[in-house]
Design an enzyme around this catalytic site. Structure first.
Site, PDB file in Angstrom:
ATOM      1  N   HIS A   1       0.839  -1.203   0.000  1.00  0.00           N
ATOM      2  CA  HIS A   1       0.000   0.000   0.000  1.00  0.00           C
ATOM      3  C   HIS A   1       0.869   1.247   0.000  1.00  0.00           C
ATOM      4  O   HIS A   1       1.839   1.328   0.734  1.00  0.00           O
ATOM      5  CB  HIS A   1      -0.902   0.026   1.241  1.00  0.00           C
TER       6      HIS A   1
ATOM      7  N   TYR B   1      -9.272   5.220   7.806  1.00  0.00           N
ATOM      8  CA  TYR B   1      -9.423   5.532   9.228  1.00  0.00           C
ATOM      9  C   TYR B   1     -10.504   6.609   9.310  1.00  0.00           C
ATOM     10  O   TYR B   1     -10.282   7.727   8.823  1.00  0.00           O
ATOM     11  CB  TYR B   1      -8.119   6.076   9.814  1.00  0.00           C
TER      12      TYR B   1
ATOM     13  N   PRO C   1      -3.908  -0.253  18.915  1.00  0.00           N
ATOM     14  CA  PRO C   1      -3.676  -0.681  17.535  1.00  0.00           C
ATOM     15  C   PRO C   1      -3.787   0.414  16.470  1.00  0.00           C
ATOM     16  O   PRO C   1      -3.471   0.166  15.311  1.00  0.00           O
ATOM     17  CB  PRO C   1      -4.759  -1.746  17.315  1.00  0.00           C
TER      18      PRO C   1
ATOM     19  N   LYS D   1       1.481  -0.500  15.145  1.00  0.00           N
ATOM     20  CA  LYS D   1       2.902  -0.586  15.471  1.00  0.00           C
ATOM     21  C   LYS D   1       3.323  -1.845  16.243  1.00  0.00           C
ATOM     22  O   LYS D   1       4.520  -2.141  16.323  1.00  0.00           O
ATOM     23  CB  LYS D   1       3.315   0.645  16.325  1.00  0.00           C
TER      24      LYS D   1
ATOM     25  N   TYR E   1       4.127   6.286  10.235  1.00  0.00           N
ATOM     26  CA  TYR E   1       3.313   5.135   9.831  1.00  0.00           C
ATOM     27  C   TYR E   1       4.142   4.093   9.084  1.00  0.00           C
ATOM     28  O   TYR E   1       4.057   2.900   9.368  1.00  0.00           O
ATOM     29  CB  TYR E   1       2.120   5.600   8.969  1.00  0.00           C
TER      30      TYR E   1
END
Ligand code: APR
Ligand code: PHB
Length: 383
Positions: free
Chosen positions: A65, A194, A285, A289, A377
């Protein structure tokens, strides 16, 4: 101790350096290979698995991604990773798939990996020869070790065996949990979404072109019986739905509620026992990580052990905790930041909502703010 990602990656790194180890695991192989957990690999994690020879299936089946989407106030905003991070990406590949690949690699080395061990007790780690006592297939066994790696997760025995007073605990509980499902439905979007919503956070993720992973923010004491499949789909549709976009439904094959907390113990070592992964730290979560931190810990630990075995140099082992805790705290902060920005606070007021929306629009409109989110990220190279 422990055949999760931390224990198995450590054992494989040691094997490649010609160092013997015994991996002890309380669960069965079957259980480990089917336990549904996290699914996002940082670029550095995927590269390491590749470099140690366990990346074939990950490269074939993992979904690369190049960004994520943040949704709020009825709009989606894309954070593009490669352009913001000098070409870095993430790979979506289930943790149990990583574990399957690592177990297969370990068994191929013919070095010991014992499942379903019982009555584990560790001791003597403040001496030169720590011991592990355990039961296996009806026999009582005592192992004399040079070192013990406590990779036995958040409920393991290693951390618990360290004398009280030797560790400091840093902790935060969040007033919510995630209800997670796996569904036999093609993902409804190419990337993770998200979503910040007045009814609570929702996340659209996936495992493969035919399997979707979805989460809903719920109360920590949420009763799954109150969530028949239809209610889950309705709620996901409300929180993730947008004009002109439909959420693909399918049979729900897994359902569970996970609490959310932040937790760190310092130091991550006591004499000749080292803690790595979830045994030493937990992250909520939202930042994806947990697995990545576990792998980052054991990478440093393996280097320290190699220096000790190869030239008797213990300096890297002495620094282990201090060295890995910098990354741990960076990830703790990022996970707390993502969690605080995206979840509805039950006792929050209109001011809290305005602050969250201000932060969300900042990360979606400022290239510098977006770059900070993106580099965390995909995983920082140097911390
Ligand atoms: N003896 C032997 N093994 C044990 C014991 C024990 N007494 N107690 C626990 N274990 C095993 C567990 O069954 C588990 O398989 O230790 C393993 C720990 O693995 P994980 O919980 O997967 O932890 P870790 O390897 O640190 O990986 C961290 O797991 O929770 C996720 O989000 C987290 O993705 C992250 C990853
Ligand atoms: C998942 O796919 O399980 C997942 C993805 C992103 C997260 C957490 C979990 O932040």
């Amino acid at each position: 101790m422990g055949a999760g990602p931390a224990g198995l990656v450590l054992a494989h790194l040691l094997h490649l350096k010609g160092i013997d180890s015994v991996v002890l695991e309380s669960q069965s192989r079957e259980y480990l290979e089917h336990r549904v957990r996290a699914g996002v690999l940082e670029q550095g994690t995927a590269d390491l698995l590749d470099a140690i020879g366990v990346g074939d299936r990950l490269r074939r089946e993992g979904l690369v991604h190049e960004g994520i989407e943040l949704q709020f106030e009825g709009e989606r905003h894309r954070i593009d990773f490669p352009s913001l991070t000098g070409g870095r990406r993430i790979t979506v590949y289930g943790q149990q798939e990583v574990v399957k690949d690592l177990i297969a690699a370990r068994l191929e080395t013919e070095r010991p990996l014992l499942f379903e061990v019982t009555d584990v007790a560790v001791g003597g780690f403040e001496s030169d020869s720590p011991t592990i006592r355990f039961g296996h297939e009806g026999e009582k066994i005592e192992l004399r070790c040079d070192f013990i790696a406590g990779c036995d997760g958040s409920h393991g025995v290693c951390r618990e065996s360290i004398p009280e007073g030797a560790l400091t605990v840093f902790e935060r509980e969040y007033p919510f949990a995630w209800l997670g499902i796996l569904a036999a439905a093609p993902p409804s979007n190419d990337e993770l979404i998200y979503a910040y919503h007045e009814r609570g956070f929702a996340l659209h993720s996936m495992r493969s072109p035919t399997v979707t992973r979805l989460y809903l923010q719920v109360r920590p004491d949420e009763d799954l019986d109150e969530w028949p499949d239809e209610r889950i789909w309705d709620e996901l549709e409300r929180r993730l739905g947008l004009e002109g976009w439909t959420l693909n439904n399918g049979e729900i094959t897994e359902k569970g509620v996970t609490g959310m907390r932040s937790f760190v113990v310092e130091p991550m070592q006591c004499g000749r026992m080292f803690l790595a992964g979830d045994s030493a730290h937990i992250v909520p979560p939202t930042g994806a990580k947990g697995l990545n931190l576990a792998v980052a810990d054991v990478r440093v630990l393996a280097e320290g052990l190699a220096a000790w075995f190869e030239n008797g140099d213990g300096s890297a082992l002495e620094r282990y905790s201090a060295d890995v805790l910098r990354r741990v705290w960076r990830a703790e902060h990022f996970s707390w930041f993502m969690t605080s920005m995206l979840h509805r606070l039950e006792d929050g007021d209109a001011f809290d909502v305005k602050l969250q929306l201000a932060q969300l629009s900042y990360v979606c409109s400022s290239e510098r703010a977006a770059a900070s989110l993106a580099e965390n990220y995909v995983g920082l190279e140097h911390v």
